[in-house]
Design a protein around this motif. Structure first.
Motif, PDB file in Angstrom:
ATOM      1  N   GLU A 164      -9.053   6.179  -9.567  1.00  0.00           N
ATOM      2  CA  GLU A 164      -7.806   6.218  -8.808  1.00  0.00           C
ATOM      3  C   GLU A 164      -7.857   5.249  -7.629  1.00  0.00           C
ATOM      4  O   GLU A 164      -6.877   4.569  -7.319  1.00  0.00           O
ATOM      5  CB  GLU A 164      -7.547   7.637  -8.315  1.00  0.00           C
ATOM      6  N   LEU A 201       0.863  -1.176   0.000  1.00  0.00           N
ATOM      7  CA  LEU A 201       0.000   0.000   0.000  1.00  0.00           C
ATOM      8  C   LEU A 201       0.906   1.235   0.000  1.00  0.00           C
ATOM      9  O   LEU A 201       1.787   1.358   0.840  1.00  0.00           O
ATOM     10  CB  LEU A 201      -0.875  -0.021   1.256  1.00  0.00           C
ATOM     11  N   ASP A 202       0.677   2.082  -0.947  1.00  0.00           N
ATOM     12  CA  ASP A 202       1.522   3.266  -1.077  1.00  0.00           C
ATOM     13  C   ASP A 202       1.351   4.159   0.147  1.00  0.00           C
ATOM     14  O   ASP A 202       0.288   4.746   0.349  1.00  0.00           O
ATOM     15  CB  ASP A 202       1.123   4.012  -2.359  1.00  0.00           C
ATOM     16  N   ASN A 249       2.592   6.969   0.797  1.00  0.00           N
ATOM     17  CA  ASN A 249       2.595   8.414   0.531  1.00  0.00           C
ATOM     18  C   ASN A 249       1.183   8.998   0.484  1.00  0.00           C
ATOM     19  O   ASN A 249       0.974  10.151   0.804  1.00  0.00           O
ATOM     20  CB  ASN A 249       3.283   8.694  -0.807  1.00  0.00           C
ATOM     21  N   VAL A 250       0.253   8.147   0.036  1.00  0.00           N
ATOM     22  CA  VAL A 250      -1.096   8.694  -0.139  1.00  0.00           C
ATOM     23  C   VAL A 250      -1.839   8.848   1.178  1.00  0.00           C
ATOM     24  O   VAL A 250      -2.904   9.449   1.239  1.00  0.00           O
ATOM     25  CB  VAL A 250      -1.953   7.811  -1.081  1.00  0.00           C
ATOM     26  N   TYR A 297      -4.456  -0.446  -9.422  1.00  0.00           N
ATOM     27  CA  TYR A 297      -3.449  -1.296  -8.782  1.00  0.00           C
ATOM     28  C   TYR A 297      -2.401  -1.674  -9.803  1.00  0.00           C
ATOM     29  O   TYR A 297      -2.603  -1.498 -11.016  1.00  0.00           O
ATOM     30  CB  TYR A 297      -4.092  -2.564  -8.208  1.00  0.00           C
ATOM     31  N   SER A 327       0.683  -3.524  -5.913  1.00  0.00           N
ATOM     32  CA  SER A 327       0.778  -2.242  -5.239  1.00  0.00           C
ATOM     33  C   SER A 327      -0.407  -1.378  -5.647  1.00  0.00           C
ATOM     34  O   SER A 327      -0.894  -1.470  -6.778  1.00  0.00           O
ATOM     35  CB  SER A 327       2.101  -1.540  -5.569  1.00  0.00           C
ATOM     36  N   SER A 342     -13.863   3.120   0.309  1.00  0.00           N
ATOM     37  CA  SER A 342     -13.654   3.499  -1.093  1.00  0.00           C
ATOM     38  C   SER A 342     -14.865   3.159  -1.946  1.00  0.00           C
ATOM     39  O   SER A 342     -15.155   3.826  -2.938  1.00  0.00           O
ATOM     40  CB  SER A 342     -12.422   2.788  -1.665  1.00  0.00           C
ATOM     41  N   LYS A 385      -2.893   2.319  -4.188  1.00  0.00           N
ATOM     42  CA  LYS A 385      -2.996   3.449  -3.262  1.00  0.00           C
ATOM     43  C   LYS A 385      -4.036   3.214  -2.171  1.00  0.00           C
ATOM     44  O   LYS A 385      -4.103   3.955  -1.207  1.00  0.00           O
ATOM     45  CB  LYS A 385      -3.360   4.720  -4.039  1.00  0.00           C
ATOM     46  N   THR A 386      -4.895   2.235  -2.402  1.00  0.00           N
ATOM     47  CA  THR A 386      -5.983   2.002  -1.444  1.00  0.00           C
ATOM     48  C   THR A 386      -6.180   0.504  -1.214  1.00  0.00           C
ATOM     49  O   THR A 386      -5.709  -0.331  -1.983  1.00  0.00           O
ATOM     50  CB  THR A 386      -7.328   2.548  -1.986  1.00  0.00           C
TER      51      THR A 386
END
Lengths: 590, 590
Positions: free
Chosen positions: A158, A131-132, A134-135, A162, A175, A148, A177-178
């Motif tokens: 977005e 999971l990124d 940074n977000v 993945y 990988s 989500s 972001k959510t």
């Protein structure tokens, strides 16, 4: 809603899946996100369409989940999804569809003999989920899949994105972001595997089964074989016609909105409790599915008369065909301000049952004769100097204001825009379901509204079962013929759509109404056809190549069909098994 | 037939229900025997359509079976059927289809209030089965149900006949001349009952459920809820697509022949073992169902090429549409005398799998281009001075002679009579299946053959699912549209049939082919539509009142549909539940 909703509790009774509707509504299908490959970053050596380099799944395969990302615990529903994927791969039984069941991928010989099978050279032992961080920003928790699932449509691409990588020398990684993105990636990962019977020369003779990964571009989705409740949520009662496996099957093909027409004129005998609705919403959300409730008004409301006779015109008047589109006749007296209050109360009581940003107020099939022969209505029209359409506009203004005040964006069926003159009450945000005919889309777009493609001439799942209103000798369904998966797949979402209007086309929808559908046949009616709709709209961004080729999609449809059957879904066969094993053999002219 | 049949074992492989066909073939539908009421001798006081005099089933209800009739023990399969009926009634849960679920039958009030329910005045404690000892003559055993199931068609009406009496003052009786007749009577007896929730004032408060018998003339059949094997026979393997519940459901509506197209060109992957076929035949026979096997020749035989390439023309030639009606192309070289020998061997090996007097040799969809471009065939035609039709006649003469020698009467599809010139080889006993068009019946009758009505324009269950041969955008099925139950029911078996020809019309048949049907959807495709066909032909004798009224039949169809669902059959809904509870409310113009 057997339990009271509030003091103004409506007599509207949710149907047992009456008009269950699958929809891609909240997802823009025309982004760079695809259901299939564009986001899959395989090692080049893993592009195995030729069967050269199979990868086997290790019996000890594990999905490695960093329990803490940026110091935060992972959401519960993602952990449950990971467990489901592990279990599905452990019990995996989906065979590769070829006469030799995938053994050809292990053959060293050029003559396609399958006797001399090589041992599996590449074995995958682990999949890492990343999971990124940074977000997350300064967030105090990692958002759940469910959170989500109820996000606004424009943010979905977005949130669902993945990146999946399965290098030959492992481990694989997803990988995103959510949590939702990771969940979608897990679903795709599952769909890469086939159970291939391989003979291993061993001390104990020649036996054994292994899995191989094939980056076959024609795999569409994958199976989820977990029992109910494994995610920590409860499915609805067994007697319900909306069983959780419908939502599981939707998740298999990444359908991300369940548009639920939850009341109708003829649903007094079939009800969900509030708790059951909440459980369905929860179960769906944990699988990335937004549940958009529809309380259809002012038509399709005859049953309100059972508790509020004053609010309903032409209740049970006959012949029903004169006063309604289906029996029993009866519509809300929407010119009466008490009706707007009542409906606003129903909306207020219902809206909280789903966390979705969207709520459908219906608006289809308003019968004019019913209203114009109704004295209380005509008196009110006279008193206010209204036409019937103006009264409808006023009713819509009031009830939509209630919804918008509750934070919901209204959805309506196409008649609300096309059939009743200028409807000043409809906000620019309103989303319009095109259902009567695909050619009606343009007129709605020209009025500037966002649309969802759900036209009966392409996407109605229940066409072609014969007419259900009894008459001698029967008759065909109003939207005959049957819409085959190939018909659905041949739809062009941009047909007659101007370039500037494309951003208003926000999704597609396969609709299943329930006059001739219940728990006995909803799966056979729905699957695998709805999977074709999922692929059509999820791959809508791939360079505007419409209409897409159903002949090319056929192997993918076979694959997902047999995956569904393997996971317990009664998806129907599209061709004889012989054809499913031989892509191209059962094509006209071949 | 995975096991060898004999030394000339055929490579033909039975399909997994490929082309399962239900048929009334072996029963004359035009006798005085009816599926419904003519043979039911109710006490006049029990004609309760008005709900005046309900009869309740005692919790201690028993079926009394004289274990010895004329000193002979009763057959095993009848005893098993009795146990199934007892169990079905014990677990009975079929609700009466009305808004008050049958409570109205217990109401003393004229205002239809259901609160003041009278106690059940009439309670049935026993049903007696009486086998007419006179018919046994000097027999040493009472014939089983199975033995009657394989009897010749012309004797079936007498064998299936029964008399059912349910007087108010009990006990009920079923009398018949055979075990099969008693079994049919038991099935009807089951169909008389409804589970009605009645509040009994009692010491423990007001509760309780009771059954009531209603001689509602619109009940059609009843449920069988026993698990497999209770009859003493084994059902086929779980992986089979022909599960025993298909036969149970057939028995519910007294369909009495299962015409089983057991091989086809594309069935190499799906096989039954000989033992599985025998088990199905046994299971069917114990339920009064004759299993008529079909080995389709000389077309639909491509797969023979896998083991006998010399015997097959145009195997896998493309484009397949030029050389066959479906992929893969390939037909027996019937001009070659080795082929007749081979087919005779297959018939000999297969005929014994069922005790039926009938065996179908197929004969449909012979592709001429395949044969005329086949050098070995054209050489043989030249050598013998034959036309292709003459070669076919010779082939048929030889293979039918084998069958007749085995005691079987041949069945053929209509092309054998209509499409290949005079077929001297067809004996006058041959039964001809009309399948292409209902208007083709007359031409076959004019040639003096017995017919079974199975025309696609009325009785093909698989029409209307879209075309299955792939092409861009799909396409409709060749026999579009879908044939609704009401369409089927509107068929007139005597349309354009001369009075003298009526005796040649020996039955009707609902056909289910398996291009788009397998274990996932055969029930939803089949039921309840095939029940409409059963009633149509079983009541064919009722004074020639054709076409029958599907509007009048609708409540019966709803009733049998919900009975089927109650017994675990996935019969589809015909209308919304609201309509099913309100006969006449959902009829056009009402």
């Amino acid at each position: 809603m057997a339990a009271k909703l509030d003091t103004r509790a409506p007599p509207l009774r949710p149907t047992r899946a009456i008009r269950a509707i699958l929809t891609m509504l909240a997802h823009s299908p025309f982004t760079t996100l695809s259901l299939l490959l564009p986001l899959l970053a395989y090692s080049a050596s893993l592009v195995l369409g030729n069967g050269e380099t199979p990868v086997c799944l290790s019996p000890g395969f594990r999905i490695l989940l960093d329990e803490h990302t940026a110091g935060l615990p992972l959401p519960h529903d993602l952990k449950a999804a990971v467990k489901r994927t592990e279990m599905a791969l452990k019990d995996h039984g989906h065979a590769y569809l070829s006469p030799t069941a995938g053994r050809e991928f292990f053959s060293k010989r050029k003559d396609n003999s399958t006797e001399d099978l090589a041992a599996c050279e590449h074995v995958l032992t682990a999949l890492h989920l990343a999971l990124d961080p940074n977000v997350l920003g300064g967030a105090k928790a990692i958002p759940s899949i469910l959170s989500s699932a109820v996000a606004p449509a424009e943010s979905r691409p977005e949130l669902e994105a993945y990146r999946l990588s399965v290098p030959l020398d492992g481990p694989a990684t997803i990988s995103a972001k959510t949590a939702l993105g990771l969940f979608r990636g897990l679903t795709t990962f599952e769909q890469l595997w086939y159970s291939v019977p391989i003979s291993h020369p061993s001390e104990h003779g020649s036996s054994g089964t292994s899995y191989t990964v094939l980056s076959r571009p024609d795999s569409l989705a994958a199976s989820q074989q977990l029992p109910l409740g494994s995610s920590g949520s409860q499915g609805p009662a067994k007697t319900s016609t909306l069983p959780p496996q419908m939502l599981d099957a939707m998740a298999m093909v990444k359908l991300n909105v369940f548009h639920w027409h939850i009341t109708d004129s003829n649903s007094p005998h079939q009800k969900y409790s509030e708790d059951e609705v909440r459980m369905i919403v929860q179960y769906a959300g944990e699988r990335g599915i937004d549940v958009v409730l529809e309380i259809d008004t002012p038509g399709h409301t005859a049953i309100v008369a059972e508790s509020h006779p004053d609010l309903v015109a032409c209740y049970e008047r006959t012949p029903f065909n004169t006063y309604a589109h289906q029996p029993p006749a009866g519509q809300l007296r929407f010119a009466d301000p008490r009706v707007a209050d009542f409906v606003s109360g129903v909306f207020t009581a219902s809206a909280g049952l789903s966390g979705s940003r969207y709520f459908s107020t219906g608006g289809d099939e308003l019968n004019v004769a019913c209203m114009m022969e109704d004295e209380p209505t005509t008196e009110l029209l006279d008193r206010n100097g209204w036409t019937l359409d103006e009264a409808l506009d006023d009713f819509t203004r009031k009830t939509h204001a209630t919804l918008i005040g509750l934070g919901k964006t209204p959805l309506v069926w196409q008649e609300m825009v096309l059939d009743h003159g200028p409807m000043w009450s409809l906000s620019r945000d309103t989303i319009v379901d095109i259902w009567k005919d695909s050619r009606d889309a343009r007129a709605v777009l020209d009025r500037g509204y966002k649309i969802v493609h759900a036209p009966a001439d392409y996407f109605y799942l229940d066409c072609g079962q014969g007419g259900w209103i009894a008459k001698e000798g029967g008759g065909n369904s109003w939207c005959d013929p049957f819409k085959s998966w190939a018909r659905m797949y041949s739809f062009n979402p941009y047909e007659n759509v101007d370039e500037a209007q494309k951003e208003l086309v926000i999704g597609g929808q396969a609709s299943l109404w329930a006059e001739q559908t219940d728990e006995t046949n909803f799966e056979t009616v729905m699957w695998p056809r709805a999977a074709a709709v999922a692929e059509l709209f999820w791959t809508g961004s791939s360079g505007g190549r419409f209409p897409r080729s159903s002949v090319e999609a056929l192997p993918r449809m076979h694959d997902i069909r047999y995956r569904m059957v393997e996971s317990g879904v009664r998806a129907v066969p599209l061709q004889p098994y012989w054809c499913a094993l031989r892509p191209g053999a059962c094509v006209e002219g071949k």
